[in-house]
Design an enzyme around this catalytic site. Structure first.
Site, PDB file in Angstrom:
ATOM      1  CG  ASP A   2      50.655  28.818  43.053  1.00 23.79           C
ATOM      2  OD1 ASP A   2      50.834  28.740  44.278  1.00 23.79           O
ATOM      3  OD2 ASP A   2      49.897  29.644  42.528  1.00 23.79           O
ATOM      4  CD  GLU A  37      50.775  51.050  40.163  1.00 24.44           C
ATOM      5  OE1 GLU A  37      51.359  50.206  39.465  1.00 24.44           O
ATOM      6  OE2 GLU A  37      49.562  50.977  40.451  1.00 24.44           O
ATOM      7  NE  ARG A  47      48.953  45.230  44.095  1.00 25.56           N
ATOM      8  CZ  ARG A  47      47.799  45.261  43.431  1.00 25.56           C
ATOM      9  NH1 ARG A  47      47.775  45.199  42.105  1.00 25.56           N
ATOM     10  NH2 ARG A  47      46.658  45.358  44.085  1.00 25.56           N
ATOM     11  CG  ASP A  57      47.897  47.129  34.016  1.00 24.07           C
ATOM     12  OD1 ASP A  57      47.600  48.088  33.269  1.00 24.07           O
ATOM     13  OD2 ASP A  57      47.202  46.769  34.990  1.00 24.07           O
ATOM     14  CG  HIS A 101      47.152  49.365  38.449  1.00 21.02           C
ATOM     15  ND1 HIS A 101      47.942  49.289  39.588  1.00 21.02           N
ATOM     16  CD2 HIS A 101      46.295  48.315  38.536  1.00 21.02           C
ATOM     17  CE1 HIS A 101      47.551  48.259  40.325  1.00 21.02           C
ATOM     18  NE2 HIS A 101      46.546  47.652  39.698  1.00 21.02           N
TER      19      HIS A 101
HETATM   20  P1  NAD Z   1      45.423  34.866  44.103  1.00 24.81           P
HETATM   21  O1  NAD Z   1      45.666  35.121  45.554  1.00 24.81           O
HETATM   22  O2  NAD Z   1      44.150  34.249  43.690  1.00 24.81           O
HETATM   23  O3  NAD Z   1      46.621  33.949  43.527  1.00 24.81           O
HETATM   24  C1  NAD Z   1      47.953  34.205  43.796  1.00 24.81           C
HETATM   25  C2  NAD Z   1      48.714  32.889  43.659  1.00 24.81           C
HETATM   26  O4  NAD Z   1      50.108  33.170  43.776  1.00 24.81           O
HETATM   27  C3  NAD Z   1      48.381  31.861  44.759  1.00 24.81           C
HETATM   28  O5  NAD Z   1      48.009  30.635  44.155  1.00 24.81           O
HETATM   29  C4  NAD Z   1      49.685  31.746  45.557  1.00 24.81           C
HETATM   30  O6  NAD Z   1      49.891  30.423  46.061  1.00 24.81           O
HETATM   31  C5  NAD Z   1      50.714  32.094  44.512  1.00 24.81           C
HETATM   32  N1  NAD Z   1      52.004  32.587  45.000  1.00 24.81           N
HETATM   33  C6  NAD Z   1      52.255  33.513  45.946  1.00 24.81           C
HETATM   34  N2  NAD Z   1      53.587  33.759  46.012  1.00 24.81           N
HETATM   35  C7  NAD Z   1      54.172  32.953  45.085  1.00 24.81           C
HETATM   36  C8  NAD Z   1      55.518  32.753  44.661  1.00 24.81           C
HETATM   37  N3  NAD Z   1      56.544  33.426  45.202  1.00 24.81           N
HETATM   38  N4  NAD Z   1      55.744  31.842  43.688  1.00 24.81           N
HETATM   39  C9  NAD Z   1      54.730  31.139  43.135  1.00 24.81           C
HETATM   40  N5  NAD Z   1      53.434  31.298  43.485  1.00 24.81           N
HETATM   41  C10 NAD Z   1      53.163  32.206  44.451  1.00 24.81           C
HETATM   42  O7  NAD Z   1      45.674  36.272  43.381  1.00 24.81           O
HETATM   43  P2  NAD Z   1      44.954  36.805  42.073  1.00 24.81           P
HETATM   44  O8  NAD Z   1      43.640  37.365  42.426  1.00 24.81           O
HETATM   45  O9  NAD Z   1      45.072  35.783  41.027  1.00 24.81           O
HETATM   46  O10 NAD Z   1      45.903  38.068  41.736  1.00 24.81           O
HETATM   47  C11 NAD Z   1      47.133  37.895  41.073  1.00 24.81           C
HETATM   48  C12 NAD Z   1      47.866  39.226  41.014  1.00 24.81           C
HETATM   49  O11 NAD Z   1      47.127  40.189  40.234  1.00 24.81           O
HETATM   50  C13 NAD Z   1      48.080  39.891  42.369  1.00 24.81           C
HETATM   51  O12 NAD Z   1      49.370  40.475  42.405  1.00 24.81           O
HETATM   52  C14 NAD Z   1      47.052  41.017  42.377  1.00 24.81           C
HETATM   53  O13 NAD Z   1      47.430  42.078  43.237  1.00 24.81           O
HETATM   54  C15 NAD Z   1      47.111  41.434  40.928  1.00 24.81           C
HETATM   55  N6  NAD Z   1      45.977  42.227  40.453  1.00 24.81           N
HETATM   56  C16 NAD Z   1      46.233  43.151  39.477  1.00 24.81           C
HETATM   57  C17 NAD Z   1      45.203  43.930  38.991  1.00 24.81           C
HETATM   58  C18 NAD Z   1      45.434  44.944  37.905  1.00 24.81           C
HETATM   59  O14 NAD Z   1      44.524  45.733  37.618  1.00 24.81           O
HETATM   60  N7  NAD Z   1      46.592  44.993  37.272  1.00 24.81           N
HETATM   61  C19 NAD Z   1      43.912  43.765  39.507  1.00 24.81           C
HETATM   62  C20 NAD Z   1      43.681  42.796  40.481  1.00 24.81           C
HETATM   63  C21 NAD Z   1      44.725  42.015  40.945  1.00 24.81           C
HETATM   64  C1  COI Z   2      43.354  45.661  42.876  1.00 26.54           C
HETATM   65  O1  COI Z   2      42.133  45.411  42.900  1.00 26.54           O
HETATM   66  O2  COI Z   2      44.082  45.410  43.850  1.00 26.54           O
HETATM   67  C2  COI Z   2      43.945  46.275  41.685  1.00 26.54           C
HETATM   68  O3  COI Z   2      45.111  46.094  41.406  1.00 26.54           O
HETATM   69  C3  COI Z   2      43.108  47.169  40.869  1.00 26.54           C
HETATM   70  C4  COI Z   2      43.023  48.539  41.484  1.00 26.54           C
HETATM   71  C5  COI Z   2      43.784  49.543  40.679  1.00 26.54           C
HETATM   72  C6  COI Z   2      41.587  48.958  41.594  1.00 26.54           C
END
Ligand code: NAD
Ligand code: COI
Length: 331
Positions: A175, A264, A235, A259, A296
């Site tokens: 991280d 998308e 993402r 996912d 997703h």
């Molecule tokens: P978060 O902000 O809590 O954590 C992200 C972490 O990534 C942070 O600790 C940050 O320091 C680190 N970071 C940023 N850029 C970096 C890099 N280049 N190298 C190393 N570390 C790096 O985020 P989260 O809530 O844990 O979300 C994680 C991911 O999941 C995000 O991309 C979010 O959009 C995605 N997400 C997906 C879904 C889904 O349904 N698939 C839902 C919610 C969130």
């Molecule tokens: C987000 O909360 O950003 C997600 O990736 C989930 C979304 C499809 C509701």
């Protein structure tokens, strides 16, 4: 106070009804339609609007909303990547999101994909469906024998690490801003290159910010172990999908779970039954026995949906009172 909500789905209605029952003084109206320049007028008279959509919150829709006097926007999700922030600034929008609704929903989904890839369950299921009950050649790999590289140790990455510990896997993590608590566990490597060199599987949990665009490209994949498994529930823009397809073709990548997908919007959360996919790459990936595609849906659990509804409506009320919710988005 009145709140108007856009894009309310049937699965959100029970949570919304629950929220309304504990907030009877708030008038709530909603539509299934998304926020566009056309539908903005429906919010006239509201103090705040609550929204979730993958469609852009573009200048036209924000202008139309401001035109009917509404400039408080509460998102029911984390991502703010589809907001035109220049327009939001111009029309003085207050924005909130739901930054943490249920990290477990996404972390579990990613680890399910990872476990399925190690045990080749897609191939096994297909064989069983064809009445082929032979074992070989569908042999699995045990999680406890694997080193799993976690990129991003925020809310979701940390839950994934805990799940992996339960499986007995060796976890390494990277991280940009390491987590103080995890530091003492000695999981962190200093560079992504170190993580790529050691990991049997790589799972992503970093935001889709411009600086992370195609973090996993041909060069990164070239640094990974032969037969690496890659999972992306974060993402779509984090991954160069052409490089993934090349890696799958060469055998460099032995399994891929996704996912999220860069293209998308308009593809996921649509029913393509009896129709060709409009995108050859997704058709190619879905057809492969060592690729798992989910549209997703990592977030899509009853707990997460309920949190998204309740937290966004709570924030909308705070906006309605002229105050700043804790989930205010600074931009
Ligand atoms: P978060 O902000 O809590 O954590 C992200 C972490 O990534 C942070 O600790 C940050 O320091 C680190 N970071 C940023 N850029 C970096 C890099 N280049 N190298 C190393 N570390 C790096 O985020 P989260 O809530 O844990 O979300 C994680 C991911 O999941 C995000 O991309 C979010 O959009 C995605 N997400 C997906 C879904 C889904 O349904 N698939 C839902 C919610 C969130
Ligand atoms: C987000 O909360 O950003 C997600 O990736 C989930 C979304 C499809 C509701």
């Amino acid at each position: 106070m009145k709140i108007f909500a856009y894009g309310i789905r049937d699965d959100e209605k029970p949570s919304l009804e629950e929220w309304k029952a504990i907030n009877p003084e708030i008038e709530v109206d909603y539509t299934q339609d998304l926020l566009t320049s056309e539908t903005a007028k429906l919010a006239k008279g509201a103090d705040s609007v609550v929204v979730y959509q993958q469609l852009d919150y573009n200048r036209d829709s924000l202008a139309a909303l401001a035109d009917v006097g509404v400039t408080n926007l509460s998102l029911r999700n984390v991502g703010t990547d589809n907001i035109d922030f220049d327009a939001a600034r111009e029309f003085k929008f207050n924005i909130s999101n739901v930054p943490v609704y249920s990290p477990n929903a996404i972390a579990e989904h990613s680890m399910i994909q990872l476990a399925r890839l190690f045990r080749q369950t897609k191939e096994l299921d297909a064989k069983v469906a064809e009445h082929n009950l032979r074992w070989a050649p569908t042999i699995g790999r045990e999680m406890r024998m694997q080193t799993v590289g976690i990129i991003g140790t925020g809310h979701i990455g940390r839950v994934a690490i805990n799940i992996l510990k339960g499986f007995g896997a060796k976890v390494i993590a990277y991280d940009k801003y390491p987590n103080a608590e995890l530091m003492s566990e000695g999981l962190y490597v200093d560079t992504l290159d170190e993580l790529y060199a050691q990991a049997d599987a790589v799972s992503l949990y970093v935001p889709g910010l411009p600086e992370n665009y195609h973090l996993i490209d041909a060069e990164a994949i070239g640094k990974m172990k032969d037969g690496v498994v890659i999972v992306n529930t974060a993402r779509g823009n984090l991954i160069d999908v052409d490089a993934i397809i090349a890696g799958l073709n060469s055998g460099k990548i032995s399994g891929f779970g996704m996912d999220v997908y860069e293209n998308e919007v308009g593809l996921f959360n649509e029913d393509w039954t009896n129709r060709d996919f409009p995108d050859e790459k997704i058709a190619d990936l879905i057809a492969r026995k060592n690729v798992l595609v989910t549209p997703h849906t990592a977030f899509y659990t009853t707990k997460a949906v309920s949190e998204m509804v309740q937290q966004s409506f709570d924030a909308a009320v705070v906006f309605g009172k002229g105050e700043k919710p804790e989930t205010f988005v600074e931009y």
